[in-house]
Design a protein around this motif. Structure first.
Motif, PDB file in Angstrom:
ATOM      1  N   UNK A  78       0.807  -1.228   0.000  1.00 10.96           N
ATOM      2  CA  UNK A  78       0.000   0.000   0.000  1.00 10.96           C
ATOM      3  C   UNK A  78       0.832   1.267   0.000  1.00 10.96           C
ATOM      4  N   UNK A  79       2.176   1.116   0.003  1.00 11.91           N
ATOM      5  CA  UNK A  79       3.087   2.264   0.031  1.00 11.91           C
ATOM      6  C   UNK A  79       2.734   3.184   1.196  1.00 11.91           C
ATOM      7  N   UNK A  80       2.756   2.574   2.365  1.00 10.13           N
ATOM      8  CA  UNK A  80       2.347   3.274   3.581  1.00 10.13           C
ATOM      9  C   UNK A  80       3.451   3.246   4.631  1.00 10.13           C
ATOM     10  N   UNK A  81       3.234   4.056   5.647  1.00 12.04           N
ATOM     11  CA  UNK A  81       4.005   3.955   6.875  1.00 12.04           C
ATOM     12  C   UNK A  81       3.106   3.350   7.951  1.00 12.04           C
ATOM     13  N   UNK A  82       3.724   2.660   8.869  1.00 12.06           N
ATOM     14  CA  UNK A  82       3.049   2.242  10.089  1.00 12.06           C
ATOM     15  C   UNK A  82       3.795   2.855  11.268  1.00 12.06           C
ATOM     16  N   UNK A  83       3.059   3.505  12.137  1.00 13.84           N
ATOM     17  CA  UNK A  83       3.647   4.055  13.349  1.00 13.84           C
ATOM     18  C   UNK A  83       3.034   3.330  14.527  1.00 13.84           C
ATOM     19  N   UNK A  84       3.867   2.745  15.381  1.00 12.81           N
ATOM     20  CA  UNK A  84       3.400   1.966  16.522  1.00 12.81           C
ATOM     21  C   UNK A  84       3.728   2.678  17.820  1.00 12.81           C
ATOM     22  N   UNK A  85       2.695   2.949  18.603  1.00  9.62           N
ATOM     23  CA  UNK A  85       2.866   3.404  19.979  1.00  9.62           C
ATOM     24  C   UNK A  85       2.814   2.165  20.862  1.00  9.62           C
ATOM     25  N   UNK A  86       3.929   1.835  21.478  1.00  5.06           N
ATOM     26  CA  UNK A  86       4.032   0.641  22.298  1.00  5.06           C
ATOM     27  C   UNK A  86       3.462   0.924  23.693  1.00  5.06           C
ATOM     28  N   UNK A  87       2.486   0.125  24.111  1.00  6.84           N
ATOM     29  CA  UNK A  87       1.874   0.313  25.429  1.00  6.84           C
ATOM     30  C   UNK A  87       2.239  -0.793  26.412  1.00  6.84           C
ATOM     31  N   UNK A  88       2.433  -2.013  25.912  1.00 12.35           N
ATOM     32  CA  UNK A  88       2.763  -3.146  26.786  1.00 12.35           C
ATOM     33  C   UNK A  88       3.747  -4.063  26.082  1.00 12.35           C
ATOM     34  N   UNK A  89       4.671  -4.617  26.855  1.00 16.68           N
ATOM     35  CA  UNK A  89       5.635  -5.536  26.283  1.00 16.68           C
ATOM     36  C   UNK A  89       6.724  -4.811  25.509  1.00 16.68           C
ATOM     37  N   UNK A  90       7.427  -5.551  24.654  1.00 18.71           N
ATOM     38  CA  UNK A  90       8.500  -4.951  23.857  1.00 18.71           C
ATOM     39  C   UNK A  90       8.340  -5.349  22.396  1.00 18.71           C
ATOM     40  N   UNK A  91       8.801  -4.484  21.498  1.00 19.15           N
ATOM     41  CA  UNK A  91       8.768  -4.738  20.061  1.00 19.15           C
ATOM     42  C   UNK A  91      10.171  -4.538  19.497  1.00 19.15           C
ATOM     43  N   UNK A  92      10.664  -5.560  18.840  1.00 18.40           N
ATOM     44  CA  UNK A  92      11.973  -5.485  18.193  1.00 18.40           C
ATOM     45  C   UNK A  92      11.771  -5.610  16.691  1.00 18.40           C
ATOM     46  N   UNK A  93      12.480  -4.792  15.917  1.00 17.49           N
ATOM     47  CA  UNK A  93      12.341  -4.850  14.457  1.00 17.49           C
ATOM     48  C   UNK A  93      13.706  -4.728  13.794  1.00 17.49           C
ATOM     49  N   UNK A  94      13.886  -5.499  12.734  1.00 16.26           N
ATOM     50  CA  UNK A  94      15.036  -5.373  11.841  1.00 16.26           C
ATOM     51  C   UNK A  94      14.525  -4.794  10.531  1.00 16.26           C
ATOM     52  N   UNK A  95      14.924  -3.579  10.206  1.00 14.70           N
ATOM     53  CA  UNK A  95      14.534  -2.954   8.944  1.00 14.70           C
ATOM     54  C   UNK A  95      15.544  -1.865   8.601  1.00 14.70           C
ATOM     55  N   UNK A  96      15.820  -1.732   7.294  1.00 11.64           N
ATOM     56  CA  UNK A  96      16.710  -0.683   6.791  1.00 11.64           C
ATOM     57  C   UNK A  96      18.078  -0.712   7.478  1.00 11.64           C
ATOM     58  N   UNK A  97      18.556  -1.929   7.788  1.00 11.68           N
ATOM     59  CA  UNK A  97      19.863  -2.051   8.404  1.00 11.68           C
ATOM     60  C   UNK A  97      19.901  -1.717   9.880  1.00 11.68           C
ATOM     61  N   UNK A  98      18.734  -1.501  10.487  1.00 11.24           N
ATOM     62  CA  UNK A  98      18.679  -1.163  11.906  1.00 11.24           C
ATOM     63  C   UNK A  98      18.047  -2.303  12.690  1.00 11.24           C
ATOM     64  N   UNK A  99      18.500  -2.476  13.912  1.00 11.21           N
ATOM     65  CA  UNK A  99      17.971  -3.480  14.821  1.00 11.21           C
ATOM     66  C   UNK A  99      17.590  -2.737  16.104  1.00 11.21           C
ATOM     67  N   UNK A 100      16.289  -2.533  16.291  1.00 10.19           N
ATOM     68  CA  UNK A 100      15.824  -1.653  17.364  1.00 10.19           C
ATOM     69  C   UNK A 100      14.747  -2.339  18.186  1.00 10.19           C
TER      70      UNK A 100
END
Length: 343
Positions: A78-100
């Motif tokens: 869909x050529x979109x962005x997703x923005x996540x507001x984290x409220x509980x737990x943890x979220x790890x993502x590997x994208x664009x050479x970053x590991x966050x």
């Protein structure tokens, strides 16, 4: 139009829960390959607000792994962005050479056109669930240079201070009030959401010059309204204090309120009076002196408060409290509170 979709896997047979969640997220958000150690009994829920091109989702689910591959992107992007507001737990993502990895109260931005791998992990004190608010919106609607926004992809951003706190408060209230919105609210809410997202991302890019002036104004106005709401109990809250807190002149502040059908002082007074009215109608506060309730919301002078309350609601504070108590139904339910604000 505001289209609200509620989805709970617990409403389904156990064997269908994980597959239904996989299909729902692929349809409402974007296709991902999902796996989880909880697939045998996958308990998750979603509340999705469709605001035209913008979708806002309150999500809760057990620990899982997601993967968005190049093949999935070719099939559906869909050529979109997703923005996540984290409220509980943890979220790890590997994208664009970053590991966050982000934790509660933090924000991360994803690009649906780039492959990613992600892990959501529940903490022991979150009753086995991960939770957050996801906003999905077309990249074309974000009035910021794409090469600059790329700098924020898969970057941990603060959501508990400054612009992040304003954005977090707005998103949580937006999904909490989903049942009250009308069809006419959809376009307005989409505009407010995009303006605030733009201001938030521009703040972290220091790209203020790239943001259209009207977006600046709307985002600043939302920040000012949030500031007023948070400081209603301060008797020194005034137009001058609001302007100083936002590093603008008093004249600029009044100019922002030209289309608000009220003045800055009028906005502060109306919100304080409404808070006082609610407290006067609250049976749990019936033993509290009226002057104490007024002082709680910034009215230091009881006589001034009484006059202001009567001017708006047509009754003095004491009469309002007594009439509300008299109008309470015997069974414990309440009729409509007296005192409709005068125009």
């Amino acid at each position: 139009m505001v289209l609200v979709t509620e989805f709970k896997t617990e409403d389904l047979p156990v064997a269908e829960r994980f597959g239904s969640w996989h299909d729902m997220t692929a349809s409402v958000l974007i296709p991902n390959a999902i796996r989880s150690d909880h697939e045998a009994d996958f308990r998750a829920s979603a509340r999705v607000l469709g605001l035209g091109a913008v979708e806002v989702s309150a999500l809760a689910y057990p620990s899982l792994e997601t993967r968005r591959t190049t093949k999935l992107i070719r099939c559906s992007d869909p050529e979109s962005y997703q923005l996540l507001l984290n409220l509980r737990g943890s979220h790890r993502i590997l994208q664009a050479g970053r590991d966050t990895t982000s934790g509660p109260g933090e924000v991360m931005l994803y690009d649906t056109s780039r492959p990613w791998q992600g892990w959501a992990s529940a903490d022991q004190d979150t009753v086995g669930t991960v939770g957050g608010v996801m906003v999905q919106f077309p990249r074309a609607l974000l009035p910021l240079p794409a090469n600059k926004v790329d700098q924020l992809t898969a970057v941990r951003l603060p959501g508990r201070e400054g612009m992040g706190a304003v954005l977090s408060g707005y998103l949580t209230q937006l999904v909490a009030g989903a049942a009250t919105y009308t069809a006419a609210d959809g376009a307005r809410l989409a505009t407010c959401t995009l303006d605030l997202l733009t201001a938030f991302l521009a703040h972290h890019l220091d790209a203020g010059a790239s943001v259209p002036p009207q977006t600046h104004h709307r985002a600043l106005l939302m920040k000012i309204h949030a500031f007023i709401q948070q400081h209603l109990g301060d008797p020194d809250l005034s137009p001058g204090a609001v302007a100083a807190a936002h590093h603008i002149s008093l004249r600029s502040l009044h100019r922002l309120f030209q289309d608000q059908d009220t003045t800055v002082a009028g906005c502060i007074r109306a919100r304080r009076l409404e808070r006082c009215r609610r407290d006067l109608a609250d049976p749990l506060l019936s033993n509290q002196p009226i002057h104490a309730l007024a002082a709680r919301w910034g009215f230091a002078d009881p006589a001034h408060f009484s006059r202001a309350f009567r001017a708006v609601y047509g009754l003095g504070p004491q009469d309002y409290r007594q009439q509300y108590q008299a109008d309470r139904a015997p069974c414990g339910t309440h009729r409509q509170a007296p005192g409709t604000p005068r125009q």
